[in-house]
Design a protein around this motif. Structure first.
Motif, mmCIF file in Angstrom:
data_model
loop_
_atom_site.group_PDB
_atom_site.id
_atom_site.type_symbol
_atom_site.label_atom_id
_atom_site.label_comp_id
_atom_site.label_asym_id
_atom_site.label_seq_id
_atom_site.Cartn_x
_atom_site.Cartn_y
_atom_site.Cartn_z
ATOM 1 N N GLU A 5 0.830 -1.208 0.000
ATOM 2 C CA GLU A 5 0.000 0.000 0.000
ATOM 3 C C GLU A 5 0.864 1.257 0.000
ATOM 4 O OE1 GLU A 5 -3.531 2.108 2.651
ATOM 5 O OE2 GLU A 5 -2.662 0.218 3.303
ATOM 6 N N LEU A 6 1.966 1.226 0.748
ATOM 7 C CA LEU A 6 2.878 2.366 0.783
ATOM 8 C C LEU A 6 3.488 2.618 -0.597
ATOM 9 C CD1 LEU A 6 4.453 4.506 2.397
ATOM 10 C CD2 LEU A 6 6.165 2.745 2.846
ATOM 11 N N ALA A 7 3.861 1.554 -1.294
ATOM 12 C CA ALA A 7 4.438 1.716 -2.628
ATOM 13 C C ALA A 7 3.421 2.327 -3.589
ATOM 14 C CB ALA A 7 4.922 0.371 -3.158
ATOM 15 N N SER A 8 2.163 1.876 -3.526
ATOM 16 C CA SER A 8 1.146 2.452 -4.418
ATOM 17 C C SER A 8 0.866 3.910 -4.052
ATOM 18 C CB SER A 8 -0.134 1.629 -4.368
ATOM 19 O OG SER A 8 -0.753 1.748 -3.100
ATOM 20 N N LEU A 9 0.861 4.229 -2.776
ATOM 21 C CA LEU A 9 0.646 5.625 -2.365
ATOM 22 C C LEU A 9 1.813 6.518 -2.783
ATOM 23 C CD1 LEU A 9 -0.940 5.154 1.165
ATOM 24 C CD2 LEU A 9 -2.074 5.910 -0.925
ATOM 25 N N ARG A 10 3.022 6.000 -2.718
ATOM 26 C CA ARG A 10 4.180 6.798 -3.162
ATOM 27 C C ARG A 10 4.105 7.067 -4.667
ATOM 28 N NH1 ARG A 10 9.215 4.273 0.306
ATOM 29 N NH2 ARG A 10 8.757 5.454 2.196
ATOM 30 N N THR A 11 3.655 6.057 -5.428
ATOM 31 C CA THR A 11 3.494 6.242 -6.873
ATOM 32 C C THR A 11 2.437 7.294 -7.161
ATOM 33 O OG1 THR A 11 4.083 3.936 -7.200
ATOM 34 C CG2 THR A 11 2.998 5.051 -9.021
ATOM 35 N N GLU A 12 1.320 7.203 -6.454
ATOM 36 C CA GLU A 12 0.246 8.189 -6.649
ATOM 37 C C GLU A 12 0.708 9.584 -6.244
ATOM 38 O OE1 GLU A 12 -4.350 9.029 -5.235
ATOM 39 O OE2 GLU A 12 -3.351 7.179 -4.626
ATOM 40 N N ARG A 13 1.463 9.680 -5.142
ATOM 41 C CA ARG A 13 1.953 10.990 -4.709
ATOM 42 C C ARG A 13 2.918 11.581 -5.740
ATOM 43 N NH1 ARG A 13 5.985 13.753 -2.446
ATOM 44 N NH2 ARG A 13 5.517 15.259 -0.817
ATOM 45 N N ALA A 14 3.768 10.750 -6.298
ATOM 46 C CA ALA A 14 4.706 11.231 -7.318
ATOM 47 C C ALA A 14 3.954 11.730 -8.549
ATOM 48 C CB ALA A 14 5.682 10.123 -7.697
ATOM 49 N N ARG A 15 2.884 11.017 -8.913
ATOM 50 C CA ARG A 15 2.074 11.458 -10.061
ATOM 51 C C ARG A 15 1.422 12.809 -9.779
ATOM 52 N NH1 ARG A 15 -3.537 9.775 -11.581
ATOM 53 N NH2 ARG A 15 -3.450 9.453 -9.388
ATOM 54 N N TRP A 16 0.840 12.957 -8.579
ATOM 55 C CA TRP A 16 0.214 14.240 -8.232
ATOM 56 C C TRP A 16 1.255 15.348 -8.102
ATOM 57 C CZ3 TRP A 16 -4.547 15.679 -8.777
ATOM 58 C CH2 TRP A 16 -5.550 14.731 -8.789
ATOM 59 N N GLN A 17 2.414 15.017 -7.562
ATOM 60 C CA GLN A 17 3.466 16.026 -7.440
ATOM 61 C C GLN A 17 3.908 16.502 -8.825
ATOM 62 O OE1 GLN A 17 4.500 17.294 -4.489
ATOM 63 N NE2 GLN A 17 5.618 18.797 -5.711
ATOM 64 N N HIS A 18 3.988 15.584 -9.763
ATOM 65 C CA HIS A 18 4.341 15.966 -11.129
ATOM 66 C C HIS A 18 3.284 16.893 -11.723
ATOM 67 C CE1 HIS A 18 5.923 15.706 -15.164
ATOM 68 N NE2 HIS A 18 4.738 15.314 -15.603
ATOM 69 N N ARG A 19 2.009 16.577 -11.483
ATOM 70 C CA ARG A 19 0.938 17.437 -12.014
ATOM 71 C C ARG A 19 0.955 18.812 -11.361
ATOM 72 N NH1 ARG A 19 -4.507 14.288 -13.382
ATOM 73 N NH2 ARG A 19 -4.809 16.297 -14.376
ATOM 74 N N VAL A 20 1.227 18.850 -10.059
ATOM 75 C CA VAL A 20 1.307 20.150 -9.366
ATOM 76 C C VAL A 20 2.506 20.933 -9.870
ATOM 77 C CG1 VAL A 20 1.759 21.222 -7.123
ATOM 78 C CG2 VAL A 20 0.051 19.417 -7.309
ATOM 79 N N ASP A 21 3.616 20.251 -10.072
ATOM 80 C CA ASP A 21 4.804 20.933 -10.591
ATOM 81 C C ASP A 21 4.555 21.506 -11.983
ATOM 82 O OD1 ASP A 21 6.204 20.377 -8.308
ATOM 83 O OD2 ASP A 21 7.233 18.609 -9.145
#
Length: 129
Positions: free
Chosen positions: A76-92
């Motif tokens: 679950e942590l790995a999937s959440l980190r992937t999702e966070r990286a995707r959202w961080q990229h969109r915010v960036d």
């Protein structure tokens, strides 16, 4: 008469024969029951500790359950980190100094519920548009 025979004759004459037999039986019972009780108590104590070592709160089965929970949480942590990286990229991509026009346009249309005149709209069955 030898001294040992004389002593035996004295002891037998002073002791009732029924008492002599009962004392021997009691000694036999004590010789048999004491080890049996000792083995039963130690076996019960040992089985108590072995059972708790396997099934207890910190036993072997609990350790296996903890390992399974840790693996599930790591996944679950790995999937959440992937999702966070995707959202961080969109915010960036939406930062003021480097706005991606296409992404901004897509988000604005999605929020406002509008389409561009050159967009192709595909209606999906089941009411999902």
């Amino acid at each position: 008469m030898p001294k040992a025979r004389r002593m035996a004759a004295i002891h037998v004459s002073l002791t009732n024969l029924r008492q002599l037999g009962a004392m021997v039986v009691r000694r036999r019972w004590r010789a048999v029951l004491f080890p049996l009780v000792l083995y039963a108590v130690s076996g019960g104590a040992a089985s108590y500790f072995v059972w708790h070592a396997v099934n207890g709160q910190r036993g072997l089965k609990a350790q296996d359950e903890y390992q399974a929970r840790v693996q599930a949480m790591n996944a679950e942590l790995a999937s959440l980190r992937t999702e966070r990286a995707r959202w961080q990229h969109r915010v960036d991509m939406m930062q003021a100094d480097a706005v991606d026009r296409d992404l901004l346009d897509e988000e604005a249309r999605d929020v406002l519920g509008r389409v561009h005149k050159n967009d192709l709209v595909v209606l999906l069955p089941g009411g999902r548009n």
